[in-house]
Design a protein around this motif. Structure first.
Motif, PDB file in Angstrom:
ATOM      1  N   ALA A 102      20.763  21.801  25.965  1.00 20.04           N
ATOM      2  CA  ALA A 102      21.717  21.458  27.015  1.00 20.04           C
ATOM      3  C   ALA A 102      21.670  19.952  27.277  1.00 20.04           C
ATOM      4  CB  ALA A 102      21.390  22.224  28.294  1.00 20.04           C
ATOM      5  N   PRO A 103      22.810  19.255  27.205  1.00 20.13           N
ATOM      6  CA  PRO A 103      22.815  17.819  27.470  1.00 20.13           C
ATOM      7  C   PRO A 103      22.616  17.499  28.941  1.00 20.13           C
ATOM      8  CG  PRO A 103      25.042  18.600  27.124  1.00 20.13           C
ATOM      9  CD  PRO A 103      24.133  19.764  26.842  1.00 20.13           C
ATOM     10  N   GLU A 104      22.894  18.488  29.790  1.00 20.04           N
ATOM     11  CA  GLU A 104      22.732  18.353  31.238  1.00 20.04           C
ATOM     12  C   GLU A 104      22.524  19.762  31.802  1.00 20.04           C
ATOM     13  OE1 GLU A 104      21.674  17.308  33.996  1.00 20.04           O
ATOM     14  OE2 GLU A 104      22.866  15.469  34.031  1.00 20.04           O
ATOM     15  N   ALA A 105      21.920  19.831  32.946  1.00 20.32           N
ATOM     16  CA  ALA A 105      21.673  21.129  33.572  1.00 20.32           C
ATOM     17  C   ALA A 105      22.989  21.825  33.909  1.00 20.32           C
ATOM     18  CB  ALA A 105      20.845  20.942  34.844  1.00 20.32           C
ATOM     19  N   GLY A 106      22.953  23.143  33.978  1.00 20.97           N
ATOM     20  CA  GLY A 106      24.161  23.876  34.324  1.00 20.97           C
ATOM     21  C   GLY A 106      23.958  25.379  34.248  1.00 20.97           C
ATOM     22  N   THR A 107      25.081  26.075  34.209  1.00 20.56           N
ATOM     23  CA  THR A 107      25.093  27.528  34.153  1.00 20.56           C
ATOM     24  C   THR A 107      25.930  27.963  32.957  1.00 20.56           C
ATOM     25  OG1 THR A 107      24.967  27.637  36.565  1.00 20.56           O
ATOM     26  CG2 THR A 107      25.693  29.621  35.429  1.00 20.56           C
ATOM     27  N   ASN A 126      31.107  20.136  39.104  1.00 19.51           N
ATOM     28  CA  ASN A 126      32.120  19.077  39.253  1.00 19.51           C
ATOM     29  C   ASN A 126      33.233  19.202  38.224  1.00 19.51           C
ATOM     30  OD1 ASN A 126      30.731  17.795  41.427  1.00 19.51           O
ATOM     31  ND2 ASN A 126      29.351  16.832  39.951  1.00 19.51           N
ATOM     32  N   GLY A 127      33.511  20.421  37.770  1.00 18.33           N
ATOM     33  CA  GLY A 127      34.592  20.636  36.819  1.00 18.33           C
ATOM     34  C   GLY A 127      34.255  20.340  35.375  1.00 18.33           C
ATOM     35  N   LEU A 128      33.020  19.923  35.092  1.00 18.82           N
ATOM     36  CA  LEU A 128      32.626  19.545  33.726  1.00 18.82           C
ATOM     37  C   LEU A 128      32.011  20.725  32.980  1.00 18.82           C
ATOM     38  CD1 LEU A 128      31.013  16.056  34.381  1.00 18.82           C
ATOM     39  CD2 LEU A 128      33.132  16.502  33.137  1.00 18.82           C
ATOM     40  N   CYS A 164      26.165  20.643  11.022  1.00 13.29           N
ATOM     41  CA  CYS A 164      26.607  19.887  12.192  1.00 13.29           C
ATOM     42  C   CYS A 164      26.993  20.840  13.307  1.00 13.29           C
ATOM     43  CB  CYS A 164      27.785  18.977  11.852  1.00 13.29           C
ATOM     44  SG  CYS A 164      29.374  19.821  11.759  1.00 13.29           S
ATOM     45  N   VAL A 165      27.054  20.301  14.520  1.00  8.81           N
ATOM     46  CA  VAL A 165      27.532  21.043  15.676  1.00  8.81           C
ATOM     47  C   VAL A 165      28.750  20.312  16.227  1.00  8.81           C
ATOM     48  CG1 VAL A 165      26.058  19.831  17.359  1.00  8.81           C
ATOM     49  CG2 VAL A 165      26.870  22.144  17.863  1.00  8.81           C
ATOM     50  N   HIS A 166      29.750  21.099  16.622  1.00  6.33           N
ATOM     51  CA  HIS A 166      30.910  20.528  17.313  1.00  6.33           C
ATOM     52  C   HIS A 166      30.633  20.616  18.802  1.00  6.33           C
ATOM     53  CE1 HIS A 166      35.096  19.502  18.182  1.00  6.33           C
ATOM     54  NE2 HIS A 166      35.002  20.402  19.151  1.00  6.33           N
ATOM     55  N   TRP A 167      30.707  19.463  19.494  1.00 10.48           N
ATOM     56  CA  TRP A 167      30.456  19.402  20.929  1.00 10.48           C
ATOM     57  C   TRP A 167      31.714  18.911  21.626  1.00 10.48           C
ATOM     58  CZ3 TRP A 167      27.123  15.052  23.500  1.00 10.48           C
ATOM     59  CH2 TRP A 167      27.028  15.279  24.888  1.00 10.48           C
ATOM     60  N   GLY A 168      32.215  19.723  22.532  1.00  9.24           N
ATOM     61  CA  GLY A 168      33.379  19.330  23.323  1.00  9.24           C
ATOM     62  C   GLY A 168      33.033  19.317  24.793  1.00  9.24           C
ATOM     63  N   VAL A 169      33.667  18.417  25.550  1.00 15.67           N
ATOM     64  CA  VAL A 169      33.478  18.349  26.998  1.00 15.67           C
ATOM     65  C   VAL A 169      34.857  18.337  27.655  1.00 15.67           C
ATOM     66  CG1 VAL A 169      32.642  16.953  28.945  1.00 15.67           C
ATOM     67  CG2 VAL A 169      31.271  17.111  26.868  1.00 15.67           C
ATOM     68  N   ARG A 170      35.009  19.153  28.682  1.00  7.77           N
ATOM     69  CA  ARG A 170      36.259  19.191  29.440  1.00  7.77           C
ATOM     70  C   ARG A 170      35.991  19.025  30.931  1.00  7.77           C
ATOM     71  NH1 ARG A 170      39.580  24.452  28.452  1.00  7.77           N
ATOM     72  NH2 ARG A 170      37.527  25.355  28.619  1.00  7.77           N
ATOM     73  N   ARG A 171      36.935  18.399  31.599  1.00  4.06           N
ATOM     74  CA  ARG A 171      36.968  18.405  33.064  1.00  4.06           C
ATOM     75  C   ARG A 171      38.271  19.104  33.418  1.00  4.06           C
ATOM     76  NH1 ARG A 171      36.050  13.323  34.548  1.00  4.06           N
ATOM     77  NH2 ARG A 171      33.963  13.651  35.403  1.00  4.06           N
ATOM     78  N   GLY A 172      38.172  20.356  33.872  1.00  5.22           N
ATOM     79  CA  GLY A 172      39.369  21.159  34.051  1.00  5.22           C
ATOM     80  C   GLY A 172      39.988  21.394  32.683  1.00  5.22           C
TER      81      GLY A 172
END
Length: 199
Positions: A102-107, A126-128, A164-172
């Motif tokens: 996990a790049p950051e804590a979360g659920t 925060n929508g991320l 490789c791994v595909h990593w995507g990040v969305r805000r909303g």
């Protein structure tokens, strides 16, 4: 070196005001003096503020692979949501079967298969949200994860023979560049050093 100096001279003479006429960051003002001649020792690189660059400032996230991976394919979002593009980054791994963290804590908000690839998604608040594929995970939706915790195992197939791994990040519904949460991607500009202006 000559090419660098020429490029810097061009940049300064066309875009930068004289050191004594540079306005404060929050005030827009026209230069009142002609551009000063280029002096290599008189300038330093500085980053533009996040609001000017339009990119999120680094948030202190971690790389989801270790050691630090190479970026095999960068973030290249389409101009329109229905067009093709690359809505994340592909990160090279030392081998298939390695841990994804996990790049950051979360659920955990999703664990399952999308089309033909196993995907895991982490809601960071925060929508991320971060999504990783192809990643097999034993975690269940609703599980809490700490920053750096293993969330799954990387499977083969996304980048052909290169693991490789595909990593995507969305805000909303908006896709963001995942690297902007790890690296400082803000553009650098030349600013005069203190005391280097004309007397």
């Amino acid at each position: 070196m000559k090419a660098y100096v020429m490029a810097a001279v061009l940049l300064l003479t066309t875009a930068a005001p004289a050191p004594s006429a540079i306005p404060a960051p929050s005030v827009a003002a026209a230069p009142s003096a002609a551009p000063a001649p280029f002096a290599p020792a008189s300038f330093a690189l500085a980053a533009v503020s996040p609001s000017r660059a339009g990119t999120p400032a680094p948030a202190g996230w971690h790389w989801p692979l270790a050691p630090r991976p190479a970026v095999l394919r960068p973030f290249d979002p389409p101009d329109k949501p229905w067009l093709s593009g690359h809505r994340g980054v592909d990160l090279g791994s030392a081998s298939d079967g390695g841990p994804v963290t996990a790049p950051e804590a979360g659920t955990i908000s999703f664990v399952g298969v999308v089309v033909d690839r196993p995907v895991i998604t982490i809601d960071h608040g925060n929508g991320l949200r971060s999504s990783f594929e192809p990643v097999r995970s034993k975690l269940k939706k609703g599980a809490s994860v700490a920053k750096g915790a293993v969330v799954g195992t990387l499977l083969a197939g996304h980048c052909g023979r290169s693991p490789c791994v595909h990593w995507g990040v969305r805000r909303g519904g908006e896709y963001l560049n995942p690297l902007s949460f790890i690296l400082d991607l803000r553009p650098s500009v030349l600013l005069p050093l203190k005391g280097s202006g004309p007397s």
